[in-house]
Motif scaffolding. Structure first.
Motif, PDB file in Angstrom:
ATOM      1  N   SER A 138      30.856  57.938  13.914  1.00 37.20           N
ATOM      2  CA  SER A 138      31.110  56.742  13.109  1.00 37.20           C
ATOM      3  C   SER A 138      30.257  55.594  13.620  1.00 37.20           C
ATOM      4  CB  SER A 138      32.598  56.355  13.195  1.00 37.20           C
ATOM      5  OG  SER A 138      32.912  55.940  14.511  1.00 37.20           O
ATOM      6  N   LYS A 139      30.148  54.546  12.829  1.00 39.18           N
ATOM      7  CA  LYS A 139      29.361  53.380  13.252  1.00 39.18           C
ATOM      8  C   LYS A 139      30.029  52.665  14.420  1.00 39.18           C
ATOM      9  CE  LYS A 139      27.281  52.837   8.728  1.00 39.18           C
ATOM     10  NZ  LYS A 139      27.769  54.163   8.311  1.00 39.18           N
ATOM     11  N   GLU A 140      31.353  52.695  14.472  1.00 39.26           N
ATOM     12  CA  GLU A 140      32.068  52.064  15.571  1.00 39.26           C
ATOM     13  C   GLU A 140      31.781  52.788  16.886  1.00 39.26           C
ATOM     14  OE1 GLU A 140      34.183  49.162  17.337  1.00 39.26           O
ATOM     15  OE2 GLU A 140      33.770  49.260  15.175  1.00 39.26           O
ATOM     16  N   SER A 141      31.609  54.114  16.796  1.00 41.08           N
ATOM     17  CA  SER A 141      31.365  54.917  18.001  1.00 41.08           C
ATOM     18  C   SER A 141      29.874  55.119  18.272  1.00 41.08           C
ATOM     19  CB  SER A 141      32.033  56.286  17.857  1.00 41.08           C
ATOM     20  OG  SER A 141      33.422  56.134  17.655  1.00 41.08           O
ATOM     21  N   TRP A 142      29.012  54.548  17.411  1.00 40.73           N
ATOM     22  CA  TRP A 142      27.577  54.773  17.559  1.00 40.73           C
ATOM     23  C   TRP A 142      27.081  54.310  18.927  1.00 40.73           C
ATOM     24  CZ3 TRP A 142      23.266  51.954  18.687  1.00 40.73           C
ATOM     25  CH2 TRP A 142      22.026  52.546  18.420  1.00 40.73           C
ATOM     26  N   SER A 143      27.499  53.121  19.359  1.00 38.59           N
ATOM     27  CA  SER A 143      26.999  52.592  20.635  1.00 38.59           C
ATOM     28  C   SER A 143      27.464  53.445  21.811  1.00 38.59           C
ATOM     29  CB  SER A 143      27.437  51.136  20.826  1.00 38.59           C
ATOM     30  OG  SER A 143      28.852  51.047  20.905  1.00 38.59           O
ATOM     31  N   ASP A 144      28.684  54.010  21.725  1.00 33.14           N
ATOM     32  CA  ASP A 144      29.166  54.880  22.808  1.00 33.14           C
ATOM     33  C   ASP A 144      28.248  56.090  22.955  1.00 33.14           C
ATOM     34  OD1 ASP A 144      31.326  53.212  23.241  1.00 33.14           O
ATOM     35  OD2 ASP A 144      32.637  54.310  21.882  1.00 33.14           O
ATOM     36  N   ASN A 170      20.787  46.248  25.367  1.00 32.12           N
ATOM     37  CA  ASN A 170      22.151  46.622  25.723  1.00 32.12           C
ATOM     38  C   ASN A 170      22.924  46.795  24.417  1.00 32.12           C
ATOM     39  OD1 ASN A 170      24.968  46.481  26.343  1.00 32.12           O
ATOM     40  ND2 ASN A 170      24.438  45.646  28.338  1.00 32.12           N
ATOM     41  N   PHE A 171      23.475  47.990  24.202  1.00 31.53           N
ATOM     42  CA  PHE A 171      24.130  48.294  22.932  1.00 31.53           C
ATOM     43  C   PHE A 171      25.633  48.003  22.926  1.00 31.53           C
ATOM     44  CE2 PHE A 171      20.712  51.729  22.204  1.00 31.53           C
ATOM     45  CZ  PHE A 171      19.918  50.816  21.529  1.00 31.53           C
ATOM     46  N   SER A 172      26.146  47.358  23.960  1.00 34.75           N
ATOM     47  CA  SER A 172      27.596  47.190  24.083  1.00 34.75           C
ATOM     48  C   SER A 172      28.201  46.380  22.935  1.00 34.75           C
ATOM     49  CB  SER A 172      27.938  46.527  25.418  1.00 34.75           C
ATOM     50  OG  SER A 172      27.339  45.241  25.504  1.00 34.75           O
ATOM     51  N   LYS A 173      27.415  45.495  22.311  1.00 32.98           N
ATOM     52  CA  LYS A 173      27.949  44.646  21.244  1.00 32.98           C
ATOM     53  C   LYS A 173      27.645  45.175  19.837  1.00 32.98           C
ATOM     54  CE  LYS A 173      27.824  40.377  23.958  1.00 32.98           C
ATOM     55  NZ  LYS A 173      27.307  38.972  24.013  1.00 32.98           N
ATOM     56  N   ILE A 174      27.008  46.312  19.751  1.00 36.96           N
ATOM     57  CA  ILE A 174      26.692  46.859  18.428  1.00 36.96           C
ATOM     58  C   ILE A 174      27.890  47.653  17.923  1.00 36.96           C
ATOM     59  CG2 ILE A 174      25.209  48.461  17.159  1.00 36.96           C
ATOM     60  CD1 ILE A 174      22.935  47.649  18.929  1.00 36.96           C
ATOM     61  N   ASP A 175      28.551  47.117  16.911  1.00 32.56           N
ATOM     62  CA  ASP A 175      29.751  47.749  16.355  1.00 32.56           C
ATOM     63  C   ASP A 175      29.563  48.004  14.864  1.00 32.56           C
ATOM     64  OD1 ASP A 175      29.789  45.199  15.334  1.00 32.56           O
ATOM     65  OD2 ASP A 175      31.639  44.595  16.341  1.00 32.56           O
ATOM     66  N   SER A 176      30.617  48.421  14.195  1.00 28.66           N
ATOM     67  CA  SER A 176      30.532  48.726  12.767  1.00 28.66           C
ATOM     68  C   SER A 176      30.161  47.499  11.946  1.00 28.66           C
ATOM     69  CB  SER A 176      31.856  49.316  12.278  1.00 28.66           C
ATOM     70  OG  SER A 176      32.939  48.466  12.598  1.00 28.66           O
ATOM     71  N   GLN A 177      30.646  46.307  12.368  1.00 28.93           N
ATOM     72  CA  GLN A 177      30.333  45.087  11.618  1.00 28.93           C
ATOM     73  C   GLN A 177      28.839  44.791  11.657  1.00 28.93           C
ATOM     74  OE1 GLN A 177      32.809  43.220   9.878  1.00 28.93           O
ATOM     75  NE2 GLN A 177      30.919  42.503   8.937  1.00 28.93           N
ATOM     76  N   HIS A 178      28.207  45.091  12.780  1.00 27.66           N
ATOM     77  CA  HIS A 178      26.758  44.918  12.897  1.00 27.66           C
ATOM     78  C   HIS A 178      26.048  45.752  11.835  1.00 27.66           C
ATOM     79  CE1 HIS A 178      22.813  44.714  15.069  1.00 27.66           C
ATOM     80  NE2 HIS A 178      22.667  45.900  14.485  1.00 27.66           N
TER      81      HIS A 178
END
Length: 578
Positions: free
Chosen positions: A117-123, A137-145
């Motif tokens: 999922s997009k929410e889990s993409w950064s993980d 740093n991808f820690s702030k990239i979430d589904s809203q991004h």
């Protein structure tokens, strides 16, 4: 030859491994490796392990995809059409140091590598070398991004962006595109029945056996040799294949023209679900040559005529019975090839006997329920109607005959029998395949081989429904705009992946599937060594590839990514801003 040189900075001496190379005709020292101070170098030579931390990241697949994206200028092609989706956003929005083009490219890259999922993409991304390669740093990239950046790409830009990227493909990679395969598929969604935000999601006959859910249709055109997707179109889930073909064939011509392809040298292959008199007229008007198929059941006289004219033909080393005729069908002169396939016949016969067994099972269970007195709630007419519908569903009306008889205690019983004469006649008519084309000069083997290649696009759809790599599904969007953008970057991910597959086959002799290629590339890992020098300051990090086997070495060389982790990507080309 490499040499060790020192450089003095703020009174301290630092050592490097340097090689002299010519740049623009002049010799220049090129740094190959930073060694640190003399004490650091001594500690390495002595093999000291104090303060050393090791960590590795998945590298091969993401490096190959980033390399392709950079060569095709994917991010710039997308960013050219990006617009602000919200009043407070800039004309060319940048979020978390990523442009919309870079975001959608990374979404495509993620879909190619893993289903998440997009929410889990950064993980997932943080388990790869992406952060190191892009210096982010991808820690702030979430589904809203992802949602915001998807909103920034207009729906009308999809065809333009795809066309520009494909033009870049044609410049770099020679494509064998004389024969193109067209087909459609659908995939189910989890859009609620009462949700009216999407006009695309409709209920229909689902190819994944989930007709209880709304679905979305996808039309695709791929090349014969390398299965490179040249065109895609998203459509309503309940739309008939013939209507979809009529709606997109003009767009297919426009795409081929934009790519500089001579229509006279190209042939479009499609299955019989797209047939109609109007569609063939449209193909002729557009100047598109074709190979298609006809249903033997609707052309019994043609099959009967061809049966006495069969001759042995060699196709891909196999001998089959076939004949070639010139016929007028739907008011249009065509070259028709009628062939007999033993494999097709065996499959059809197995299907019929399976359907007979299913019908018998239903009738036996119905009689068993009558013995328990349950028929008293139904009239004879209702039972007859039920049996008729059952036979119609399995197309057994000419094979199974029946009567509904009333017996004692107001009960009923169904007597049935199998008409073996009709069954034998049906078996004799099986195994026939009728192909049609306007390529009158082609020989029978050429026409048959062209149509058999239809399996290539079917394999493409299988790849896109793979639950590990390249999957369109699941998608959790419920507006037409986001669904179309989702399909766009999924096809983009498949395009980049198919180019990697092409390079791997041609330059490394890779013989596996696209799925196995990504599994192999996923085993190529980038290791990081964090060494604490004991002095103040951040630990020093060194990056190097883990030991690779012979096949992995060949793939690294073929995909030109052996040294890619040292180059760390041309950042501006990928729409990343630090």
């Amino acid at each position: 030859m490499a040499t060790i040189q020192q450089k003095k900075v703020n009174g301290h001496k630092y050592w490097y491994i340097v090689e002299s190379r010519r740049v623009n005709g002049k010799p220049r020292p090129i740094m190959l490796e930073y060694l640190g101070k003399a004490d650091d170098l001594l500690r390495r030579l002595q093999g000291s392990q104090n303060g050393i931390k090791l960590k590795s990241y998945t590298h091969g697949s993401v490096a190959a995809l980033l390399s392709i994206a950079e060569k095709l200028d994917v991010c710039q092609c997308i960013n050219k059409y990006i617009k602000a989706s919200k009043p407070h956003m800039a004309d060319k929005p940048i979020r978390n140091h990523l442009t919309a083009g870079a975001t959608l490219m990374l979404a495509a890259l993620g879909r190619a590598c893993i289903v998440t999922s997009k929410e889990s993409w950064s993980d997932w991304a943080r388990t790869t070398s992406l952060e190191y390669m892009l210096r982010l740093n991808f820690s702030k990239i979430d589904s809203q991004h992802f949602w915001d950046m998807m909103d920034a790409m207009p729906e009308s830009a999809i065809e333009k962006v795809e066309s520009e990227i494909l033009q870049n493909v044609a410049k770099i990679y020679p494509l064998d595109s004389d024969t193109l395969f067209y087909d459609t598929t659908n995939y189910y969604t989890f859009i609620n029945t009462t949700n009216e935000h999407s006009s695309l999601a409709k209920r229909g006959k689902n190819k994944q056996k989930r007709s209880d859910l709304k679905q979305i249709g996808l039309a695709l055109v791929v090349t014969r040799k390398d299965m490179i997707p040249l065109f895609h179109h998203t459509y309503e889930g309940n739309m008939n294949d013939s209507k979809v073909f009529k709606a997109v064939v003009g767009k297919i011509k426009d795409r081929l023209t934009a790519l500089g392809m001579n229509l006279e040298n190209h042939t479009l292959v499609f299955d019989r679900g797209n047939n109609s008199k109007k569609n063939l007229e449209l193909l002729q008007e557009l100047g598109i040559h074709y190979v298609g198929a006809l249903t033997p059941y609707h052309h019994k006289e043609l099959v009967e005529e061809a049966s006495s004219l069969m001759q042995d033909v060699s196709v891909n080393g196999k001998i089959i019975s076939a004949c070639k005729l010139r016929k007028t069908i739907w008011g249009r002169e065509m070259t028709v090839v009628v062939s007999i396939s033993d494999r097709l016949k065996e499959g059809q016969i197995r299907g019929i006997y399976s359907d007979i067994t299913s019908c018998e099972h239903i009738l036996i269970n119905l009689n068993a329920s009558f013995l328990k007195g349950r028929s008293r709630k139904r009239s004879k007419e209702q039972v007859e109607h039920f049996v008729q519908q059952c036979l119609k569903k399995y197309q057994m009306s000419s094979i199974i005959s029946y009567t509904v008889n009333e017996v004692a205690d107001d009960n009923m019983k169904i007597n049935y029998q199998i008409n073996y004469d009709n069954l034998a006649s049906l078996e004799e008519d099986m195994g026939f395949r009728i192909l049609m084309t306007d390529r009158h000069s082609w020989e029978m083997p050429d026409i048959i081989k062209a149509y058999h290649g239809q399996s290539f696009v079917e394999n493409t759809f299988k790849n896109m429904k793979n639950q590990q790599h390249l999957a369109f599904h699941p998608q959790y969007h419920w507006t037409d705009h986001k669904i179309k953008i989702h399909n766009f970057y999924c096809v983009l991910g498949y395009l980049m992946s198919s180019l990697i597959w092409k390079q791997a086959r041609e330059k490394a002799g890779f013989t596996g599937t696209l799925d196995s290629l990504f599994n192999t590339l996923g085993k190529i890992r980038l290791g990081s060594i964090l060494e604490d020098s004991g002095s103040k300051g951040r630990p020093k990090a060194a990056y190097m590839l883990e030991t690779t086997d012979e096949l992995e070495d060949k793939l690294l060389s073929a995909l030109e990514i052996t040294e890619y982790h040292k180059e760390r990507v041309t950042i501006n080309a990928l729409g990343v801003y630090n």
